[in-house]
Design a protein around this motif. Sequence first.
Motif, PDB file in Angstrom:
ATOM      1  N   CYS A  19      -1.885  -0.105   9.209  1.00  0.00           N
ATOM      2  CA  CYS A  19      -2.488   0.529  10.391  1.00  0.00           C
ATOM      3  C   CYS A  19      -3.810  -0.120  10.776  1.00  0.00           C
ATOM      4  O   CYS A  19      -4.055  -0.407  11.959  1.00  0.00           O
ATOM      5  CB  CYS A  19      -2.707   2.020  10.132  1.00  0.00           C
ATOM      6  SG  CYS A  19      -1.199   2.994   9.960  1.00  0.00           S
ATOM      7  N   LYS A  20      -4.674  -0.350   9.817  1.00  0.00           N
ATOM      8  CA  LYS A  20      -5.996  -0.915  10.092  1.00  0.00           C
ATOM      9  C   LYS A  20      -5.872  -2.314  10.673  1.00  0.00           C
ATOM     10  O   LYS A  20      -6.538  -2.655  11.666  1.00  0.00           O
ATOM     11  CB  LYS A  20      -6.822  -0.933   8.807  1.00  0.00           C
ATOM     12  CG  LYS A  20      -8.221  -1.483   8.984  1.00  0.00           C
ATOM     13  CD  LYS A  20      -8.975  -1.447   7.659  1.00  0.00           C
ATOM     14  CE  LYS A  20     -10.368  -2.037   7.792  1.00  0.00           C
ATOM     15  NZ  LYS A  20     -11.095  -2.011   6.483  1.00  0.00           N
ATOM     16  N   GLU A  35      -3.325  11.136   9.279  1.00  0.00           N
ATOM     17  CA  GLU A  35      -4.604  10.730   9.866  1.00  0.00           C
ATOM     18  C   GLU A  35      -4.600   9.250  10.221  1.00  0.00           C
ATOM     19  O   GLU A  35      -5.092   8.854  11.292  1.00  0.00           O
ATOM     20  CB  GLU A  35      -5.739  11.035   8.891  1.00  0.00           C
ATOM     21  CG  GLU A  35      -7.118  10.702   9.441  1.00  0.00           C
ATOM     22  CD  GLU A  35      -8.233  11.023   8.463  1.00  0.00           C
ATOM     23  OE1 GLU A  35      -9.388  10.698   8.790  1.00  0.00           O
ATOM     24  OE2 GLU A  35      -7.952  11.592   7.397  1.00  0.00           O
ATOM     25  N   GLU A  36      -4.048   8.417   9.348  1.00  0.00           N
ATOM     26  CA  GLU A  36      -4.006   6.972   9.623  1.00  0.00           C
ATOM     27  C   GLU A  36      -3.107   6.659  10.815  1.00  0.00           C
ATOM     28  O   GLU A  36      -3.438   5.807  11.652  1.00  0.00           O
ATOM     29  CB  GLU A  36      -3.545   6.218   8.371  1.00  0.00           C
ATOM     30  CG  GLU A  36      -4.595   6.175   7.276  1.00  0.00           C
ATOM     31  CD  GLU A  36      -4.065   5.654   5.962  1.00  0.00           C
ATOM     32  OE1 GLU A  36      -4.777   4.886   5.295  1.00  0.00           O
ATOM     33  OE2 GLU A  36      -2.924   6.030   5.579  1.00  0.00           O
ATOM     34  N   ARG A  38       0.834  -1.196   0.000  1.00  0.00           N
ATOM     35  CA  ARG A  38       0.000   0.000   0.000  1.00  0.00           C
ATOM     36  C   ARG A  38       0.877   1.257   0.000  1.00  0.00           C
ATOM     37  O   ARG A  38       2.036   1.205   0.411  1.00  0.00           O
ATOM     38  CB  ARG A  38      -0.893   0.026   1.238  1.00  0.00           C
ATOM     39  CG  ARG A  38      -1.977  -1.035   1.257  1.00  0.00           C
ATOM     40  CD  ARG A  38      -2.924  -0.814   2.413  1.00  0.00           C
ATOM     41  NE  ARG A  38      -3.970  -1.824   2.459  1.00  0.00           N
ATOM     42  CZ  ARG A  38      -5.080  -1.801   1.711  1.00  0.00           C
ATOM     43  NH1 ARG A  38      -5.273  -0.784   0.886  1.00  0.00           N
ATOM     44  NH2 ARG A  38      -5.980  -2.758   1.808  1.00  0.00           N
ATOM     45  N   ARG A  54       4.916   4.749   7.194  1.00  0.00           N
ATOM     46  CA  ARG A  54       4.858   5.921   6.318  1.00  0.00           C
ATOM     47  C   ARG A  54       5.484   5.635   4.952  1.00  0.00           C
ATOM     48  O   ARG A  54       5.199   6.334   3.979  1.00  0.00           O
ATOM     49  CB  ARG A  54       5.534   7.125   6.989  1.00  0.00           C
ATOM     50  CG  ARG A  54       4.681   7.722   8.115  1.00  0.00           C
ATOM     51  CD  ARG A  54       5.236   9.032   8.594  1.00  0.00           C
ATOM     52  NE  ARG A  54       4.464   9.599   9.694  1.00  0.00           N
ATOM     53  CZ  ARG A  54       3.349  10.304   9.546  1.00  0.00           C
ATOM     54  NH1 ARG A  54       2.856  10.523   8.335  1.00  0.00           N
ATOM     55  NH2 ARG A  54       2.722  10.803  10.605  1.00  0.00           N
ATOM     56  N   ASN A  60       1.996   1.312   3.937  1.00  0.00           N
ATOM     57  CA  ASN A  60       1.017   1.002   4.981  1.00  0.00           C
ATOM     58  C   ASN A  60       0.567  -0.460   4.861  1.00  0.00           C
ATOM     59  O   ASN A  60      -0.597  -0.764   4.641  1.00  0.00           O
ATOM     60  CB  ASN A  60      -0.166   1.961   4.866  1.00  0.00           C
ATOM     61  CG  ASN A  60      -1.113   1.849   6.041  1.00  0.00           C
ATOM     62  OD1 ASN A  60      -0.810   1.243   7.061  1.00  0.00           O
ATOM     63  ND2 ASN A  60      -2.301   2.447   5.893  1.00  0.00           N
ATOM     64  N   ARG A 120      -5.000   7.714  13.949  1.00  0.00           N
ATOM     65  CA  ARG A 120      -6.051   6.751  14.296  1.00  0.00           C
ATOM     66  C   ARG A 120      -5.451   5.505  14.932  1.00  0.00           C
ATOM     67  O   ARG A 120      -6.013   4.948  15.878  1.00  0.00           O
ATOM     68  CB  ARG A 120      -6.860   6.373  13.057  1.00  0.00           C
ATOM     69  CG  ARG A 120      -7.890   7.417  12.639  1.00  0.00           C
ATOM     70  CD  ARG A 120      -9.000   6.806  11.797  1.00  0.00           C
ATOM     71  NE  ARG A 120      -8.473   6.177  10.588  1.00  0.00           N
ATOM     72  CZ  ARG A 120      -8.401   6.763   9.408  1.00  0.00           C
ATOM     73  NH1 ARG A 120      -8.821   8.011   9.255  1.00  0.00           N
ATOM     74  NH2 ARG A 120      -7.929   6.123   8.362  1.00  0.00           N
ATOM     75  N   LEU A 121      -4.300   5.064  14.429  1.00  0.00           N
ATOM     76  CA  LEU A 121      -3.651   3.891  15.014  1.00  0.00           C
ATOM     77  C   LEU A 121      -3.195   4.190  16.436  1.00  0.00           C
ATOM     78  O   LEU A 121      -3.411   3.382  17.349  1.00  0.00           O
ATOM     79  CB  LEU A 121      -2.463   3.458  14.151  1.00  0.00           C
ATOM     80  CG  LEU A 121      -1.633   2.291  14.690  1.00  0.00           C
ATOM     81  CD1 LEU A 121      -2.499   1.056  14.926  1.00  0.00           C
ATOM     82  CD2 LEU A 121      -0.479   1.969  13.739  1.00  0.00           C
ATOM     83  N   ALA A 155       1.346   5.385   4.942  1.00  0.00           N
ATOM     84  CA  ALA A 155       0.262   5.827   5.817  1.00  0.00           C
ATOM     85  C   ALA A 155       0.263   7.354   5.944  1.00  0.00           C
ATOM     86  O   ALA A 155       1.318   7.995   5.982  1.00  0.00           O
ATOM     87  CB  ALA A 155       0.401   5.191   7.194  1.00  0.00           C
ATOM     88  N   SER A 156      -0.910   7.927   6.029  1.00  0.00           N
ATOM     89  CA  SER A 156      -1.063   9.376   6.181  1.00  0.00           C
ATOM     90  C   SER A 156      -0.986   9.768   7.654  1.00  0.00           C
ATOM     91  O   SER A 156      -1.032   8.915   8.549  1.00  0.00           O
ATOM     92  CB  SER A 156      -2.416   9.810   5.619  1.00  0.00           C
ATOM     93  OG  SER A 156      -3.474   9.249   6.397  1.00  0.00           O
TER      94      SER A 156
END
Length: 203
Positions: free
Chosen positions: A97-98, A36-37, A30, A58, A61, A40-41, A33-34
């Motif tokens: 992250c998710k 925001e991501e 992917r 970064r 992701n 959230r993590l 990561a942003s």
Amino acid sequence: MSQVDEVASAWERIVGWLRRNAPASAEALRPGASDEEIARLDAALGFDIPDVLEVWLRLNNGSTAKDSEKPIPGGGTALLPHRDSLVLPGGMRFLGCKEIAHRHAEYLYIARDIGDDEYWKSPWIAVMEQSDAPYGIILDAQNPSGPPPLLRFSEGDYPTSFLPSLGDFLRPLSDLLETGQAPGSVMAHERFTVAEGRLRWRE
């Protein structure tokens, strides 16, 4: 070289090798990561992730870009990992992250459910995992005085010490991919093939 720089350098070498030699596997990575991501993590874990994990996320992701989900009767979804996600030795995928947040909540729930605080601790972050079973690698964030070490976990067993740092995993992996060997390291006996643009690790 700092631990953060070592992780970034090793991963960039790995990604470069994948793009040149196993483009189908590289497509499973992917984008980075942003902010925001990452935020959230951090919120899901309840603490800021270590710098070495943040720099890795970064850059990419996770290796789950080709994964999919299907609905489960009665509610919820089941993850369907794609074979190209398994870019790491041992048939492991790099969790984004998710996935990290989901696994963290899941394993802490199991620990509470069975009443065993040793099963999973809050500072433990699963960062690599096999696609078909709960086997993988944890980044242990409870070490404030140095780089977070890696632990190995498997179903039915308590996590055990694995390597002193994430760099000690990624650096020899980059050597192995580029040269075919990484003597004296955890990758010394790992073997791989490439077919149809896909990286495959031998069991």
